[in-house]
Design a protein around this motif. Structure first.
Motif, PDB file in Angstrom:
ATOM      1  N   GLU A 477       0.825  -1.211   0.000  1.00 47.21           N
ATOM      2  CA  GLU A 477       0.000   0.000   0.000  1.00 47.21           C
ATOM      3  C   GLU A 477       0.858   1.258   0.000  1.00 47.21           C
ATOM      4  OE1 GLU A 477      -2.512  -0.378   3.368  1.00 47.21           O
ATOM      5  OE2 GLU A 477      -3.737  -1.994   2.513  1.00 47.21           O
ATOM      6  N   ALA A 478       1.933   1.279   0.798  1.00 42.31           N
ATOM      7  CA  ALA A 478       2.774   2.478   0.899  1.00 42.31           C
ATOM      8  C   ALA A 478       3.512   2.740  -0.398  1.00 42.31           C
ATOM      9  CB  ALA A 478       3.765   2.320   2.052  1.00 42.31           C
ATOM     10  N   VAL A 480       2.726   1.843  -3.564  1.00 43.56           N
ATOM     11  CA  VAL A 480       1.810   2.327  -4.604  1.00 43.56           C
ATOM     12  C   VAL A 480       1.392   3.769  -4.321  1.00 43.56           C
ATOM     13  CG1 VAL A 480      -0.469   2.034  -5.636  1.00 43.56           C
ATOM     14  CG2 VAL A 480       0.978   0.035  -5.227  1.00 43.56           C
ATOM     15  N   ARG A 481       1.069   4.050  -3.082  1.00 46.07           N
ATOM     16  CA  ARG A 481       0.643   5.412  -2.724  1.00 46.07           C
ATOM     17  C   ARG A 481       1.756   6.425  -2.993  1.00 46.07           C
ATOM     18  NH1 ARG A 481      -0.290   4.489   2.206  1.00 46.07           N
ATOM     19  NH2 ARG A 481       1.725   5.219   2.988  1.00 46.07           N
ATOM     20  N   ASP A 482       2.980   6.101  -2.592  1.00 44.65           N
ATOM     21  CA  ASP A 482       4.079   7.049  -2.748  1.00 44.65           C
ATOM     22  C   ASP A 482       4.516   7.184  -4.206  1.00 44.65           C
ATOM     23  OD1 ASP A 482       3.927   7.306  -0.048  1.00 44.65           O
ATOM     24  OD2 ASP A 482       5.722   6.140   0.406  1.00 44.65           O
ATOM     25  N   LEU A 484       2.498   6.979  -6.792  1.00 41.16           N
ATOM     26  CA  LEU A 484       1.481   7.794  -7.460  1.00 41.16           C
ATOM     27  C   LEU A 484       1.538   9.246  -7.010  1.00 41.16           C
ATOM     28  CD1 LEU A 484      -1.618   5.416  -7.456  1.00 41.16           C
ATOM     29  CD2 LEU A 484      -0.231   6.108  -9.397  1.00 41.16           C
ATOM     30  N   GLY A 486      -0.421  10.911  -5.115  1.00 39.42           N
ATOM     31  CA  GLY A 486      -1.724  11.564  -5.120  1.00 39.42           C
ATOM     32  C   GLY A 486      -2.396  11.621  -6.471  1.00 39.42           C
TER      33      GLY A 486
END
Length: 500
Positions: A477-478, A480-482, A484, A486
């Protein structure tokens, strides 16, 4: 005539612009990067800025945002000049940065000059007000009308007469009523009455039958005049409303197709990854939100004999068949071969021969297949044209993240392709990452395609593990989030983490 600031890290490109614009009579300033251009613009603001997009240091995106952020330069027209993007890719990015226009390299001289000329036109409009009104009415399909209660007649302008196909510019109220949609007759009478007695402007939407029997949709305004008459404007919005309804239906159809593809892809992917002693698994899949060619990526993990786990991540590329259909086809074959023998090289070799023998178009597949033995920490994998996997491992107080660059060709292209196997020891506490290129190939960050940014992001995520969350889940999760940052994904993203 004007001062043009040309920003490009390629000297020949700057010289081409200087020669061309100087010949037209413009004064040309040059900067090799965004930082230098920003300093020059602050010292002496130019009339136009032409900037390359991808440059070292401050790139074109950052330069445009910086210029828009300063009161002294926010008014300056900016033009992107690029050889790395197509028109459909760069236009949304340019608009997001407040850029006025785009020049695609190699640029035609006439196109460059026309672009600059369009940004330097004089603001003074020389056409008379009457001519402006006539042309505005013609383009918008609008015209004027006037009602005289004394004679019970309505006079329409030439534009409105032509739009409705009227035989004369003058018609009586009964003639108008015969053309009105029955449900709208009371509406126009009420509108005129309110304006006549209250003296306030009003408006309504009406449907009128033209000379050919077609129904035209009008927006009609109404206001009193000083001569005891009622005057107004009528705009024919039939085309606008028709396109709006068509767009709405197209949007409904688009979402229906999208829901079908999403449901199909979700049904093919595993709802939950298996629990394997000594290994922790997690996966994230994100489809691109604005596309219908989704469902090209997959992840798959299954427990095999001797307490081992077989992991695969893959993606379909091509144009002739929908990627979701090909993906399910390829994944089913891969699962069958893995059930027979989970050897990574053997699985890829057999899958490649199957795809090469059954393919009839330009579609191909890339995939990574890895076999992990939790008891020994031994991990073997084979790569068929896929992005290099990553291993993240703690080393003392630091964290090391490395790309495992060993790959054969894409699957389905060469029937007898060879796929080298790589073997390594996955220490306790380390993690193996397999992913699709949607994670690294970002329009907003072209430099990340080499994987170095992913290594940095993975190491940083590993250094801030949450003790209350499983390691594999947190990392997936971290990361993919980082990656992208946002933004929405440009392509399907699939990331699978195997934590020893």
């Amino acid at each position: 005539m004007a001062t043009v600031l040309v920003v490009d890290d390629d000297a020949p490109s700057r010289e081409f612009m200087r020669t061309l614009l100087s010949y037209r009579g413009h004064r040309v300033e040059q900067a090799p990067d965004g930082d230098r251009a920003l300093a020059m613009a602050a010292l002496c603001p130019p009339d136009v800025v032409i900037t390359d997009v991808l440059m070292p240091g401050l790139d074109g995106y950052a330069l445009a945002r910086a210029l828009r952020g300063e009161p002294a330069t926010r008014h300056i027209p900016i033009v992107f000049s690029t050889a790395h993007y197509g028109a459909q890719e760069i236009q949304p990015l340019a608009q997001a940065c407040g850029v006025h226009d785009v020049i695609l390299k190699p640029a035609q001289p006439s196109m460059v000059l026309a672009t600059i000329d369009s940004l330097l036109v004089d603001d003074q409009i020389t056409v008379s007000a009457v001519e402006q009104v006539v042309e505005t009415q013609r383009v918008t399909g609008a015209g004027t009308w006037e009602f005289d209660p004394a004679t019970d007649t309505i006079v329409v302008s030439p534009v409105l007469r032509e739009a409705l196909g009227l035989p004369s510019a003058r018609l009586t109220v009964p003639e108008l009523m015969r053309r009105l949609h029955p449900e709208d007759a009371a509406r126009i009478a009420s509108m005129i009455e309110r304006t006549w007695y209250a003296g306030a402007p009003s408006s309504a939407e009406l449907r009128v039958v033209d000379a050919d029997g077609a129904v035209r949709e009008l927006i009609v305004s109404c206001r009193p005049t000083a001569t005891s008459r009622v005057w107004g404007v009528a705009q024919d919005v039939t085309g606008i409303r028709t396109r709006s309804r068509a767009d709405s239906q197209a949007q409904v159809d688009w979402f229906a197709v999208r829901r079908t593809i999403d449901a199909f892809h979700s049904a093919v992917l595993q709802p939950a990854l298996p629990a394997v002693p000594g290994a922790e698994l997690a996966a994230v899949y994100l489809p691109a939100p604005e596309r219908l060619d989704i469902g090209s990526a997959w992840y798959d993990a299954r427990a095999v004999d001797q307490g081992r786990v077989l992991l695969s991540v893959g993606k379909v590329a091509g144009h002739d068949r929908h990627p979701a259909a090909v993906m399910s086809h390829a994944l089913a074959a891969l699962q069958a071969y893995a059930h027979d023998d989970p050897d990574p090289v053997g699985v890829l070799t057999r899958l490649n021969r199957f795809l090469a023998g059954t393919g009839r178009d330009d579609t191909f597949v890339t995939a990574v297949v890895a076999l992990f033995e939790p008891d020994t920490g031994r991990l073997r994998f084979a790569n068929g044209g896929h992005p290099a996997p990553v291993v993240v491992a703690p080393e003392g107080e630091a964290t090391a993240a490395v790309l495992l660059k060993a790959a054969g060709p894409a699957l389905g292209v060469l029937r007898d392709a060879v796929f080298p196997e790589r073997e390594l020891e996955l220490p306790v506490g380390s993690a193996f990452l397999a992913y699709t290129d949607g994670l690294t190939d970002r329009h907003s960050d072209p430099s990340s395609v080499d994987g170095k940014h992913l290594l940095k992001v993975a190491a940083q995520a590993f250094n801030r593990l949450d003790p209350d969350q499983p390691v594999a889940e947190f990392l997936a999760e971290a990361i993919v989030r980082d990656m992208l940052g946002g933004a929405a994904p440009d392509d399907d993203i699939c990331l699978t983490v195997l934590h020893a």
